[in-house]
Design an enzyme around this catalytic site. Structure first.
Site, PDB file in Angstrom:
ATOM      1  CE1 TYR A  39      -4.019   2.149   0.803  1.00 32.35           C
ATOM      2  CE2 TYR A  39      -2.375   3.418   2.015  1.00 32.35           C
ATOM      3  CZ  TYR A  39      -3.630   3.313   1.444  1.00 32.35           C
ATOM      4  OH  TYR A  39      -4.498   4.376   1.499  1.00 32.35           O
ATOM      5  CG  ASP A  40       3.111   2.195   3.492  1.00 33.75           C
ATOM      6  OD1 ASP A  40       1.941   2.643   3.589  1.00 33.75           O
ATOM      7  OD2 ASP A  40       3.746   1.733   4.461  1.00 33.75           O
ATOM      8  CG  LEU A  86     -30.384  12.745  19.826  1.00 27.99           C
ATOM      9  CD1 LEU A  86     -29.393  11.608  20.032  1.00 27.99           C
ATOM     10  CD2 LEU A  86     -31.623  12.245  19.084  1.00 27.99           C
ATOM     11  CE  LYS A 120     -26.529  11.084  22.896  1.00 26.25           C
ATOM     12  NZ  LYS A 120     -25.273  11.751  23.161  1.00 26.25           N
ATOM     13  CE  LYS A 322     -30.542   8.272  15.405  1.00 29.88           C
ATOM     14  NZ  LYS A 322     -29.379   8.238  14.530  1.00 29.88           N
ATOM     15  CB  CYS A 458       9.858   1.637  48.433  1.00 30.50           C
ATOM     16  SG  CYS A 458      10.549   0.701  49.798  1.00 30.50           S
TER      17      CYS A 458
HETATM   18  S1  IVH Z   1     -28.714  11.208  15.809  1.00 28.90           S
HETATM   19  C1  IVH Z   1     -31.669  14.424  15.325  1.00 28.90           C
HETATM   20  N1  IVH Z   1     -27.322   9.128  16.524  1.00 28.90           N
HETATM   21  O1  IVH Z   1     -25.558  12.911  20.244  1.00 28.90           O
HETATM   22  C2  IVH Z   1     -30.690  13.321  15.433  1.00 28.90           C
HETATM   23  N2  IVH Z   1     -26.713  11.224  17.387  1.00 28.90           N
HETATM   24  O2  IVH Z   1     -27.134  14.488  22.092  1.00 28.90           O
HETATM   25  C3  IVH Z   1     -29.472  13.749  16.121  1.00 28.90           C
HETATM   26  N3  IVH Z   1     -24.769  11.173  18.875  1.00 28.90           N
HETATM   27  O3  IVH Z   1     -25.470  15.830  18.361  1.00 28.90           O
HETATM   28  C4  IVH Z   1     -28.343  12.900  15.928  1.00 28.90           C
HETATM   29  N4  IVH Z   1     -24.401   9.004  18.716  1.00 28.90           N
HETATM   30  O4  IVH Z   1     -23.517  14.208  18.119  1.00 28.90           O
HETATM   31  C5  IVH Z   1     -27.488  10.445  16.637  1.00 28.90           C
HETATM   32  N5  IVH Z   1     -26.152   7.202  17.061  1.00 28.90           N
HETATM   33  C6  IVH Z   1     -26.327   8.517  17.168  1.00 28.90           C
HETATM   34  C7  IVH Z   1     -25.474   9.296  17.965  1.00 28.90           C
HETATM   35  C8  IVH Z   1     -25.714  10.668  18.055  1.00 28.90           C
HETATM   36  C9  IVH Z   1     -24.001  10.150  19.243  1.00 28.90           C
HETATM   37  C10 IVH Z   1     -24.603  12.561  19.293  1.00 28.90           C
HETATM   38  C11 IVH Z   1     -24.737  13.557  18.188  1.00 28.90           C
HETATM   39  C12 IVH Z   1     -25.796  14.521  18.650  1.00 28.90           C
HETATM   40  C13 IVH Z   1     -25.814  14.283  20.120  1.00 28.90           C
HETATM   41  C14 IVH Z   1     -27.155  14.632  20.712  1.00 28.90           C
END
Ligand code: IVH
Length: 720
Positions: A39-40, A86, A120, A322, A458
């Protein structure tokens, strides 16, 4: 078309496509097709060609990942639609409230609402814009309305595609005979979206964070408090070459505007469908995403992730739930800062703010002095924390922790809690700086600073603090695993002079043990049984238990695999040790030095003499046995032997002492190292010494090898 390309254009174009594809295989599929060296080599060739023909160095060339000349300031740019945040849920109740609210608004049955759930990530939100498949611009979230333009920095993130992938293109490069198409016509032919604003989270893995901080510590640079801060700091560099040196990664979790992203994705599609499209473009999507689940499954997902949280390579602080269908999302709409169709269900925080009441110094097993903050007790993730490590003096200085300070403490998994930050605004002026003592706080001996390390040590090997810690390590789960021999008991045993080394553990007797605080006959008996059981120990555990510097479980395992028996490990040179893949010079030197020391050799001899039996990886006992120790002795069946205490001395003709002890223990006897009035029999081989005298003076029956065999006789199925 291809026939209009010059040979140089052709080579550049081919190298760009090839390297892009290798990058994708390496960073997204985790399945490299060529060696790093190869690769390099290709990359070096491409850099060379692009330097000669700068007009062919396109913004999506893989050479752009190394960073660009530094900027003076960050330009700000508006998001085409706001980047929202969120709402949080902290309990199942809050999670279900969210769900019921949605069901009510939608006038739907709860089970009809499907969610896509994902970790998250504790990172930094970014927006990355592709025009006709080419990465043209990237922004931080900023205040959600405008962010900073960080295009060059995002280009250096290896898993972020500089150009969206068209699947067919891959087969074109694989087919050596196929004429290379020029990129523009390829892009048009395969309907890449005219505009795609993807949103995602940039993260730094925990390991890389630790590495980064330790190299900063080495240079005396300020440390990052956590991987998120490190990711943010790395992304907001005016010099993108610095960003390029930090192994950041990204997972997509949403989008802004899009034009031409498949037919009607926004109207009739779903988030899960959108992620599939992203994946087909080579955009990283978190593999832990779980698509289209019901409320009940969310509970399981939350629990699973909370369980596996510590073993993930990156930090997460909850799950994001979501609504999957875009048609529902459109009806639910958004509030001012967050959508109604998503929620973050957070894990218990592993971070808390508390006060440093005092700072003390602890002496470890190898003599290292560790400053420890005594905290105002605080509950972190369900556990009360009252102590946190401050590592060493350099660390205290860097973080400027003082007695009386208000600090942030984190507890990450099983790791010892640590102070990561001082809240300077909370200072009153009465805080007292701390400095390390010049002598060992336990034994008063001199302390030395180890070269190349921040640690003070020590130097007194018989310092009682070191001894206590060595014994605690020796009996710990991954070492001899002696059940019930807790820290407080070890402290007492050392303080009362009942043990001066870990070999002495095997001479402990019931009365002595039972006389310890909070001990009774029963618990003493249990500990003796546990010690008895622990005598049979694998080579790996044995090496680990010795507590040699720089020698953890994995180094012990490697040595056990390589040398197979204790004798060979003890006789190995530092060079032989270092020749093992995974053993560095520090470990090799420490292990060799340990075994070369006559005191340590004596310690090991007395362990073996006291009945410790080191099992080699193949299950053959350590010292060149000619007989199988398991030769048919039925557990605990030998009538006159069970429950009796034996001592062995001198050389036996048909077995080693280790093997004889083994047989006795299998027959239910106890084997100890020295003759006392409690000894039932002394088994004497050739040229036994002081033990014979002792047995005679105490009137302990002495038996020879033949009598010994006769005693065991009934319990052998294949007569010895
Ligand atoms: S969705 C409207 N998905 O959390 C939807 N956010 O507290 C907003 N974040 O600003 C984003 N993991 O930076 C989404 N799986 C995930 C996430 C995520 C981390 C962060 C993101 C957002 C913040 C909100």
């Amino acid at each position: 078309m291809s026939n209009t390309l010059s040979p140089v254009e052709n080579e550049i174009s081919r190298l760009q496509l090839e390297l892009t594809r290798h990058n994708y295989h390496y960073h997204l599929l985790d399945d490299p097709l060529i060696s790093d060296a190869e690769y390099d080599r290709k990359m070096a060739r491409l850099i060379e060609l692009e330097e000669l023909h700068t007009h062919l160095s396109t913004p999506d060339s893989p050479t752009k990942r190394v960073g660009a000349p530094p900027l003076d300031i960050f330009v700000t740019g508006a998001h085409s639609i706001p980047m929202l945040g969120l709402d949080n849920a902290f309990s199942w109740e809050e999670m279900t409230e969210f769900h019921h609210r949605i069901a009510k608004i939608m006038e739907m049955d709860g089970d009809e609402i499907l969610y896509t759930v994902e970790p998250k990530l504790d990172g930094v939100a970014v927006e990355i814009i592709y025009e006709h498949g080419i990465l043209t611009r990237a922004l931080t979230r900023g205040d959600g309305i405008t962010g900073e333009v960080i295009t060059e920095n995002v280009r250096t993130i290896p898993s972020v595609p500089l150009r969206l992938q068209v699947r067919e293109k891959v087969s074109l490069i694989e087919d050596k005979d196929s004429p290379l198409q020029d990129k523009d016509s390829l892009i048009q032919a395969h309907h890449l979206p005219a505009l795609l604003e993807i949103r995602g989270e940039v993260i730094l893995n925990k390991k890389d964070f630790e590495k980064l901080n330790s190299s900063r510590a080495h240079r005396g640079a300020p440390l990052f408090a956590n991987p998120r801060n490190a990711a943010a700091g790395s992304l907001r560099q005016l010099d993108s070459r610095i960003t390029a040196s930090r192994p950041l990664s990204m997972f997509a979790h949403g989008m802004g505007l899009a034009e031409g992203l498949g037919e009607g994705v926004m109207e009739t599609g779903s988030y899960s469908g959108m992620l599939d499209i992203f994946e087909s473009y080579g955009i990283p999507v978190n593999p832990l995403v779980k698509k289209r689940v019901t409320l009940d499954q969310i509970m399981d997902y939350y629990r699973e992730l909370e369980q596996s949280r510590n073993s993930l390579p990156y930090e997460i602080d909850g799950i994001v739930v979501k609504v999957d269908d875009f048609s529902l999302r459109n009806i639910l709409g958004t509030k001012s800062r967050s959508p109604r169709w998503a929620i973050a269900w957070k894990f218990q925080a592993l971070e808390a703010v508390t006060r440093v009441n005092d700072i003390t110094v602890q002496v470890g097993r190898t003599g290292t002095l560790t400053p420890v903050a005594l905290l105002e007790p605080v509950v972190i993730g369900g556990v009360t924390v009252s102590r946190a490590t401050l590592h060493n003096m350099d660390e205290i200085r860097r973080r400027d922790v003082r007695r009386g300070d208000t600090v942030v403490v984190i507890r990450a998994g099983d790791v010892i809690p640590k102070v990561v930050k001082v809240i300077e605004s909370a200072r009153t002026g009465s805080e007292k700086p701390f400095s390390m003592p010049g002598t060992c706080p336990v034994c008063g001996s001199d302390v030395h600073r180890i070269e190349d390390e921040s640690a003070l040590k020590c130097i007194n090997a018989s310092c009682s603090a070191q001894l206590k810690e060595r014994i605690k390590h020796f009996v710990s789960k991954a070492a001899f695993d002696v059940d019930g021999l807790g820290k407080k008991l070890v402290d007492q045993l050392v303080e009362r002079g009942m043990i001066g080394s870990f070999a002495d553990l095997f001479t402990l007797e019931r009365e002595g043990l039972a006389s310890m605080e909070r001990m009774g006959k029963k618990s003493a008996e249990n500990i003796l049984n546990a010690l008895e059981k622990s005598r049979e120990v694998s080579l790996k555990r044995f090496i680990y238990a010795l507590g040699i510097d720089h020698t953890g479980e994995s180094a012990a395992q490697l040595m056990s695999d390589k040398f197979k028996n204790l004798h060979a490990v003890m006789g190995a040179s530092a060079e032989e040790m270092e020749s093992i893949d995974g053993i560095g010079p520090k470990t090799a030197g420490a292990v060799h030095g340990f075994f070369a020391n006559p005191e340590n050799q004596a310690l090991i001899s007395s362990l073996l003499e006291r009945g410790v039996n080191v099992i080699s990886p193949e299950g053959i006992m350590d010292d060149n046995l000619t007989r199988d120790p398991d030769m048919g002795v039925e557990d605990g069946q030998a009538g006159g032997i069970q429950g009796k205490t034996f001592v062995l001395t001198g050389t036996l003709g048909s077995f080693t002492r280790t093997q004889a002890s083994e047989m006795l223990r299998k027959a239910g006897a106890r084997v100890t190292g020295s003759v006392t009035s409690k000894t039932d029999y002394l088994v004497a081989g050739e040229s036994g010494g002081g033990k014979l005298e002792k047995a005679r003076s105490l009137g302990v029956p002495i038996i020879d090898e033949n009598q010994f065999i006769a005693m065991l006789g009934g319990s052998f199925s294949n007569g010895v």
